[in-house]
Design a protein around this motif. Structure first.
Motif: not given
Lengths: 113, 109
Positions: A42, A105, B9, B36, B38, B41-44, B46, B86, B99, B101-102
């Motif tokens: 995570g 970011g 997971k 959140y 994601q 391959r992008q940003r997190l 909200l 997340y 956070f 672990k997603g």
């Protein structure tokens, strides 16, 4: 507004090299933080800052330094890169610790060989 | 110390099936909780926060203080929901977000 800008997007380092990951925000956010993202682990907090001149350690600070001389910038320094620091690094900011959530970011993908 | 647990997971569901992503927190007070997302391959980003009690992209989450849970739900999954999710918790003051672990959600056509 650019939001939170991280540079570089990709980096390959040799073991023992040092480098600085840049993070800048233009939202006048007081709170900034650095996370690393690893598969199965995570997001883990490295360092954070509640305002210019104030920083504190997170969960995994070893091997990293930070400073916050301005509200806008929060660079992360790797002192002597190790393969265990291969990861994706995210910078985040917010007005306070978490009132409206974080703005992230786009990340820096770092490989240490 | 705060802790956020996401027990799965990976969660795979068929398109149109209901989705529930589990999140449990450990904090004795009244935390603020967030989800959140994601995309690849992008940003997190909200997705939602419990205090606003809103629905984003068809997702909702209810805080259950008795079970210390904040599960994310959607009645009908779409392929574009495939992403990493997340759960995050904030306790108070200047403590940072913690956070989980997603959970990777995969929606199968």
């Amino acid at each position: 507004n650019a939001g939170v800008t991280q540079t570089p997007k990709f980096q390959v380092l040799k073991t023992g090299q040092s480098m600085t990951l840049q993070c800048a925000q233009d939202m006048n956010h007081e709170y900034m933080s650095w996370y690393r993202q690893d598969p199965g682990m995570g997001l883990r907090l490295i360092h954070y800052s509640v305002g210019a001149g104030i920083t504190d350690q997170g969960e995994v600070p070893n091997g990293y330094n930070v400073s916050r001389s301005t509200t806008e910038d929060f660079p992360l320094r790797l002192l002597s890169a190790a393969p265990s620091q291969t990861s994706v690094y995210f910078c985040a900011s917010s007005y306070t610790a978490a009132d409206y959530g974080y703005t992230f970011g786009s990340g820096t993908r770092l490989t240490v060989v | 110390a705060q802790r956020v647990t996401q027990p799965e997971k990976l969660l795979s569901v068929f398109k149109g099936a209901p989705v529930e992503l589990k999140c449990n927190y450990s904090y004795s007070g009244s935390p603020e909780l967030f989800w959140y997302v994601q995309y690849s391959r992008q940003r997190l980003q909200l997705l939602l926060r419990h205090i606003s009690r809103e629905s984003i992209k068809g997702f909702t989450a209810d805080l259950n203080k008795g079970e210390t849970s904040f599960h994310l739900k959607k009645p009908f999954a779409q392929e574009e929901d495939s992403a990493m999710y997340y759960c995050a918790s904030w306790a108070s003051g200047n403590t940072p977000l913690v956070f989980g672990k997603g959970t990777r959600l995969s929606v199968i056509a």
